[in-house]
Scaffold this motif. Structure first.
Motif, PDB file in Angstrom:
ATOM      1  N   THR A  73      -4.507  -2.801  -4.006  1.00  0.00           N
ATOM      2  CA  THR A  73      -5.355  -3.133  -2.857  1.00  0.00           C
ATOM      3  C   THR A  73      -6.798  -2.746  -3.126  1.00  0.00           C
ATOM      4  OG1 THR A  73      -3.502  -2.862  -1.329  1.00  0.00           O
ATOM      5  CG2 THR A  73      -5.726  -2.708  -0.397  1.00  0.00           C
ATOM      6  N   ARG A  74      -7.007  -1.593  -3.751  1.00  0.00           N
ATOM      7  CA  ARG A  74      -8.358  -1.152  -4.081  1.00  0.00           C
ATOM      8  C   ARG A  74      -9.034  -2.145  -5.035  1.00  0.00           C
ATOM      9  NH1 ARG A  74      -7.165   3.756  -4.981  1.00  0.00           N
ATOM     10  NH2 ARG A  74      -6.770   3.556  -7.208  1.00  0.00           N
ATOM     11  N   LEU A  75      -8.295  -2.594  -6.057  1.00  0.00           N
ATOM     12  CA  LEU A  75      -8.824  -3.581  -7.002  1.00  0.00           C
ATOM     13  C   LEU A  75      -9.204  -4.871  -6.291  1.00  0.00           C
ATOM     14  CD1 LEU A  75      -9.209  -4.837  -9.914  1.00  0.00           C
ATOM     15  CD2 LEU A  75      -6.805  -5.495  -9.757  1.00  0.00           C
ATOM     16  N   VAL A  76      -8.305  -5.370  -5.447  1.00  0.00           N
ATOM     17  CA  VAL A  76      -8.543  -6.624  -4.738  1.00  0.00           C
ATOM     18  C   VAL A  76      -9.776  -6.520  -3.848  1.00  0.00           C
ATOM     19  CG1 VAL A  76      -7.612  -8.193  -2.992  1.00  0.00           C
ATOM     20  CG2 VAL A  76      -6.135  -7.376  -4.836  1.00  0.00           C
ATOM     21  N   GLU A  77      -9.862  -5.443  -3.093  1.00  0.00           N
ATOM     22  CA  GLU A  77     -10.979  -5.301  -2.161  1.00  0.00           C
ATOM     23  C   GLU A  77     -12.316  -5.104  -2.881  1.00  0.00           C
ATOM     24  OE1 GLU A  77     -10.939  -6.076   0.859  1.00  0.00           O
ATOM     25  OE2 GLU A  77      -8.772  -6.224   1.109  1.00  0.00           O
ATOM     26  N   GLN A  78     -12.297  -4.460  -4.038  1.00  0.00           N
ATOM     27  CA  GLN A  78     -13.526  -4.331  -4.830  1.00  0.00           C
ATOM     28  C   GLN A  78     -14.029  -5.699  -5.260  1.00  0.00           C
ATOM     29  OE1 GLN A  78     -12.321  -1.650  -7.962  1.00  0.00           O
ATOM     30  NE2 GLN A  78     -12.847   0.187  -6.799  1.00  0.00           N
ATOM     31  N   ARG A  79     -13.105  -6.571  -5.659  1.00  0.00           N
ATOM     32  CA  ARG A  79     -13.494  -7.924  -6.079  1.00  0.00           C
ATOM     33  C   ARG A  79     -14.082  -8.709  -4.902  1.00  0.00           C
ATOM     34  NH1 ARG A  79     -10.658  -9.341 -10.739  1.00  0.00           N
ATOM     35  NH2 ARG A  79     -10.796  -7.520 -12.108  1.00  0.00           N
ATOM     36  N   VAL A  80     -13.405  -8.614  -3.762  1.00  0.00           N
ATOM     37  CA  VAL A  80     -13.855  -9.367  -2.586  1.00  0.00           C
ATOM     38  C   VAL A  80     -15.225  -8.876  -2.116  1.00  0.00           C
ATOM     39  CG1 VAL A  80     -13.356  -9.822  -0.152  1.00  0.00           C
ATOM     40  CG2 VAL A  80     -11.528  -9.975  -1.841  1.00  0.00           C
ATOM     41  N   ALA A  81     -15.466  -7.581  -2.221  1.00  0.00           N
ATOM     42  CA  ALA A  81     -16.729  -7.002  -1.760  1.00  0.00           C
ATOM     43  C   ALA A  81     -17.926  -7.511  -2.547  1.00  0.00           C
ATOM     44  CB  ALA A  81     -16.664  -5.478  -1.846  1.00  0.00           C
TER      45      ALA A  81
END
Length: 199
Positions: A73-81
């Motif tokens: 989830t942390r990886l995904v949200e970093q990309r989206v940000a």
């Protein structure tokens, strides 16, 4: 820094490293067939060290699966940000989800689905992904980037598709890799939602 704080930090660092190693082992080989003795041997640590993470093998599996999804989830949200374009956010979200899932072996997915406790974590993650997609869709509709659709329905459809990809059902039925399935989902979703003639 107090002496107790100084001792606690290395202990926490060792536990975090151990969780990472367990995560990598579980992703590669699954976890149902391991005993605590097996895991201690593979990680070259004592069983008492494993007991500092959890009180039983099942609790350990739950903790490691939760650790995996937290990192994913942390990886995904970093990309989206990294983006402020809602179409790009949908694409980045699904691409990052595919990347986070790529190390997961079929054994890991099957073991996770077969265990009631880990399946709950797994399904909560899929529901969270559906909620996130619903949020992107609502925002895209609000901006006029996406055409008017029922965000709840589309989010539910996407969530179920993500679960199907994670469980290997989509791959079995279509021959697509998990990454290719996520790419196809992204293309289908953006193509169907875009308000204008171009994606």
């Amino acid at each position: 820094m107090t002496t107790s704080e100084g001792r606690r930090r290395p202990v926490n660092a060792r536990r975090a490293e151990l969780l990472d190693r367990l995560r990598d082992l579980f992703l590669a080989e699954g976890f149902a067939h391991f005993t605590l003795d097996d895991l201690a041997g593979r990680l070259r640590c004592s069983k008492s060290t494993l007991y500092t993470l959890a009180g039983s093998k099942e609790q350990l599996a739950v903790r490691v699966v939760a650790h995996y999804f937290k990192g994913a989830t942390r990886l995904v949200e970093q990309r989206v940000a990294a983006s402020d374009d809602v179409r790009d956010e949908v694409r980045l979200y699904l691409e990052a989800a595919a990347e986070a899932l790529r190390p997961a072996s079929r054994e890991f997915i099957d073991d996770m689905a077969a265990n009631i406790a880990t399946r709950a974590t797994y399904e909560a993650n899929a529901h969270a992904a559906a909620d996130r997609i619903r949020g992107f869709i609502r925002e895209g509709v609000r901006q006029g980037v996406f055409r008017e659709v029922h965000a709840g329905f589309v989010g539910e459809m996407v969530g179920r598709t993500i679960v199907g990809i994670q469980r290997g059902e989509i791959g079995e039925r279509t021959g697509l890799s998990d990454a290719a399935a996520f790419a196809a989902l992204s293309q289908f979703l953006l193509g169907g939602l875009t308000a204008g003639p171009e994606v």
